[in-house]
Scaffold this motif. Sequence first.
Motif, short mmCIF file in Angstrom:
data_model
loop_
_atom_site.label_atom_id
_atom_site.label_comp_id
_atom_site.label_asym_id
_atom_site.label_seq_id
_atom_site.Cartn_x
_atom_site.Cartn_y
_atom_site.Cartn_z
N LEU A 230 -7.52 -4.28 12.67
CA LEU A 230 -6.20 -3.78 12.32
C LEU A 230 -5.66 -4.42 11.04
O LEU A 230 -4.99 -3.75 10.23
CB LEU A 230 -5.22 -4.03 13.47
CG LEU A 230 -5.37 -3.11 14.69
CD1 LEU A 230 -4.62 -3.70 15.88
CD2 LEU A 230 -4.86 -1.71 14.37
N LEU A 231 -5.92 -5.69 10.85
CA LEU A 231 -5.31 -6.41 9.73
C LEU A 231 -6.10 -6.32 8.43
O LEU A 231 -5.52 -6.33 7.34
CB LEU A 231 -5.15 -7.90 10.09
CG LEU A 231 -4.10 -8.24 11.14
CD1 LEU A 231 -4.12 -9.74 11.42
CD2 LEU A 231 -2.72 -7.81 10.68
N LEU A 232 -7.41 -6.23 8.53
CA LEU A 232 -8.24 -6.29 7.32
C LEU A 232 -7.87 -5.23 6.28
O LEU A 232 -7.73 -5.56 5.10
CB LEU A 232 -9.72 -6.18 7.70
CG LEU A 232 -10.71 -6.51 6.57
CD1 LEU A 232 -10.58 -7.97 6.15
CD2 LEU A 232 -12.15 -6.21 7.03
N PRO A 233 -7.63 -3.97 6.68
CA PRO A 233 -7.27 -2.97 5.65
C PRO A 233 -5.89 -3.18 5.05
O PRO A 233 -5.59 -2.58 4.01
CB PRO A 233 -7.32 -1.65 6.43
CG PRO A 233 -8.03 -1.93 7.71
CD PRO A 233 -7.77 -3.37 8.01
N LEU A 234 -5.07 -4.00 5.69
CA LEU A 234 -3.69 -4.17 5.24
C LEU A 234 -3.47 -5.42 4.41
O LEU A 234 -2.37 -5.62 3.89
CB LEU A 234 -2.75 -4.23 6.46
CG LEU A 234 -2.80 -3.07 7.45
CD1 LEU A 234 -1.83 -3.33 8.60
CD2 LEU A 234 -2.47 -1.75 6.76
N ARG A 235 -4.47 -6.26 4.29
CA ARG A 235 -4.22 -7.61 3.78
C ARG A 235 -3.69 -7.63 2.35
O ARG A 235 -3.04 -8.61 1.95
CB ARG A 235 -5.48 -8.47 3.89
CG ARG A 235 -6.59 -8.13 2.92
CD ARG A 235 -7.87 -8.89 3.29
NE ARG A 235 -8.90 -8.81 2.27
CZ ARG A 235 -9.67 -7.75 2.08
NH1 ARG A 235 -9.51 -6.66 2.83
NH2 ARG A 235 -10.59 -7.75 1.14
N HIS A 236 -3.94 -6.59 1.57
CA HIS A 236 -3.41 -6.52 0.20
C HIS A 236 -2.28 -5.50 0.08
O HIS A 236 -1.89 -5.13 -1.04
CB HIS A 236 -4.53 -6.17 -0.79
CG HIS A 236 -5.65 -7.15 -0.79
ND1 HIS A 236 -5.46 -8.52 -0.89
CD2 HIS A 236 -7.01 -6.97 -0.68
CE1 HIS A 236 -6.63 -9.13 -0.86
NE2 HIS A 236 -7.58 -8.22 -0.73
N GLU A 237 -1.73 -5.06 1.20
CA GLU A 237 -0.70 -4.02 1.21
C GLU A 237 0.58 -4.49 1.88
O GLU A 237 1.41 -3.68 2.30
CB GLU A 237 -1.22 -2.78 1.97
CG GLU A 237 -2.60 -2.31 1.57
CD GLU A 237 -2.66 -1.78 0.15
OE1 GLU A 237 -1.60 -1.31 -0.33
OE2 GLU A 237 -3.73 -1.83 -0.47
N LEU A 238 0.78 -5.79 1.98
CA LEU A 238 1.82 -6.33 2.86
C LEU A 238 3.21 -6.39 2.24
O LEU A 238 4.19 -6.55 2.96
CB LEU A 238 1.42 -7.73 3.33
CG LEU A 238 0.17 -7.84 4.19
CD1 LEU A 238 -0.18 -9.30 4.43
CD2 LEU A 238 0.36 -7.11 5.51
N THR A 239 3.34 -6.31 0.94
CA THR A 239 4.63 -6.61 0.32
C THR A 239 5.79 -5.74 0.82
O THR A 239 6.91 -6.25 0.96
CB THR A 239 4.55 -6.52 -1.22
OG1 THR A 239 4.00 -5.25 -1.58
CG2 THR A 239 3.69 -7.62 -1.78
N PRO A 240 5.59 -4.45 1.15
CA PRO A 240 6.75 -3.66 1.59
C PRO A 240 7.37 -4.12 2.91
O PRO A 240 8.48 -3.69 3.24
CB PRO A 240 6.18 -2.24 1.73
CG PRO A 240 5.00 -2.21 0.82
CD PRO A 240 4.42 -3.58 0.92
N ILE A 241 6.68 -4.98 3.64
CA ILE A 241 7.27 -5.45 4.89
C ILE A 241 8.35 -6.49 4.62
O ILE A 241 9.13 -6.84 5.51
CB ILE A 241 6.18 -6.02 5.83
CG1 ILE A 241 6.66 -5.94 7.28
CG2 ILE A 241 5.79 -7.44 5.46
CD1 ILE A 241 5.58 -6.16 8.30
N GLY A 242 8.44 -6.95 3.38
CA GLY A 242 9.52 -7.87 2.99
C GLY A 242 9.10 -9.32 3.06
O GLY A 242 7.97 -9.67 3.40
N GLY A 243 10.04 -10.19 2.68
CA GLY A 243 9.76 -11.62 2.66
C GLY A 243 9.10 -12.04 1.36
O GLY A 243 8.88 -11.24 0.44
N SER A 244 8.76 -13.31 1.30
CA SER A 244 8.16 -13.89 0.11
C SER A 244 6.64 -14.01 0.27
O SER A 244 6.10 -13.83 1.36
CB SER A 244 8.74 -15.28 -0.13
OG SER A 244 8.37 -16.15 0.94
#
Length: 452
Positions: free
Chosen positions: A376-390
């Motif tokens: 689940l996480l591997l395809p998302l690891r470079h797509e995380l910024t829109p979830i917010g935070g630093s």
Amino acid sequence: MGLTDDRGLTLSTRSPEAAAHFNAAIRDYLEYRLSAGEKLKEALAADPQFALAHCLKGYFMLLVGSTSMHPKAEQALRAAEACLPGATAREAAHIVALATWLRGDTDGTRRIWEQIFLDHPTDILALRLHQFAVFWMGRADLLLAGPAGVLDAWAPDLPGYGNVLGMLAFGLEENGAYAEAETHGRAAVELNPDDLWAVHAVAHVLEMQGRHADGRVWFDRPLDIWEDRNPFKDHLWWHAALFPLEMGDFDRVLELYDARIRVSEQAFYLDVQNAASMLMRLEFLGVDVGARWGKLADIAETRLADHVLPFTDMHWAMVLSHEGRAEAAERFIASLEGFADNPHATAARVVRPLLIPISRALLAYGRGDFDEAVDLLLPLRHELTPIGGSHAQRDIVQQLLLVAALRAGRERIVRMLISERRVSHPSSRLLRDESLGLWRRSETLPKRQAVG
């Protein structure tokens, strides 16, 4: 000549007392002081027809980051709208921003604030709220563009100039300009040591550069130094704890956790993020944190449908999964599915592509299905910024992926993730042989003990 704020912008109130209290409330807001709300009450008592003061009250409600405050924000909005006939054009734009934000349209709101500080570049309220909003949208570009775009309109002797430098510093840091960020951040703190956002910006630089000893020096302050501040102060102590964490001083981390990071019953959104991610970081390094997760899980079960900031929602999933609250976790996911259909909320856009997969990965990790967590996480690891935070906050997802891959025995993925991390976080304690070996050798190895 009419009354103005501290930066010379016209206010609609005709009460000098109301204007003075309003200016004080803005100053306190910029410094995260608990007294900001009381100053605002005094402004409204002096002039109940002060449109921007009513609007600020609504803003304060929404800054809490919980739908439980929406009725009070709605009440403030109605009061502000009733004052529109006497409001300035700038104040009217702020009232529209409040209404838009209350609908959940954060992206539309930040565009209104951008227009306000385009027309009035010294409107520090619009600028600071804009920084808040785009931070939780993961828009590092706008974190920098806002303060950079107005800086030329600010003279060093204009009240709030140091705050603008602090915002600029944070925007630079999140865009990787660490040297410039540190220069501006330290200058901002020198101008105003009470500017916690600037203190925070420098802390981020030191964290991202792996300067852990420097970070400990930066936070060599009494634990009660910020007692008159709102819960943002505890996020600074979270940053303070990251430095001894990376240096292996886990007793100090737990001391800071118990004194300043752990969550109260009010469970302010930042407190939840701070506490859950710190406990998970400690456990990734093999530290026994005792029963500290339990209280978080009890609170999480009362917030299953309170969707405002996706980054906070992710941490609720973290807590529920850790404590095995499977039934509550499924209700939480179902609530997210419903929220994802909200046509107005900017936050809803990231629910299905990011928040639900991350939440399900956390639940899989919690029940020991490490392969599912990795998938689940591997395809998302470079797509995380829109979830917010630093960058520093979102790193908990990268750590989760690495540990899950280690525990799943996915050696090719592990090698790739370690190689990436050695470049991006070369001083990360998670890369130490002792930490990696902890997961490779056995799931039943005794955990390191720490006091607390």
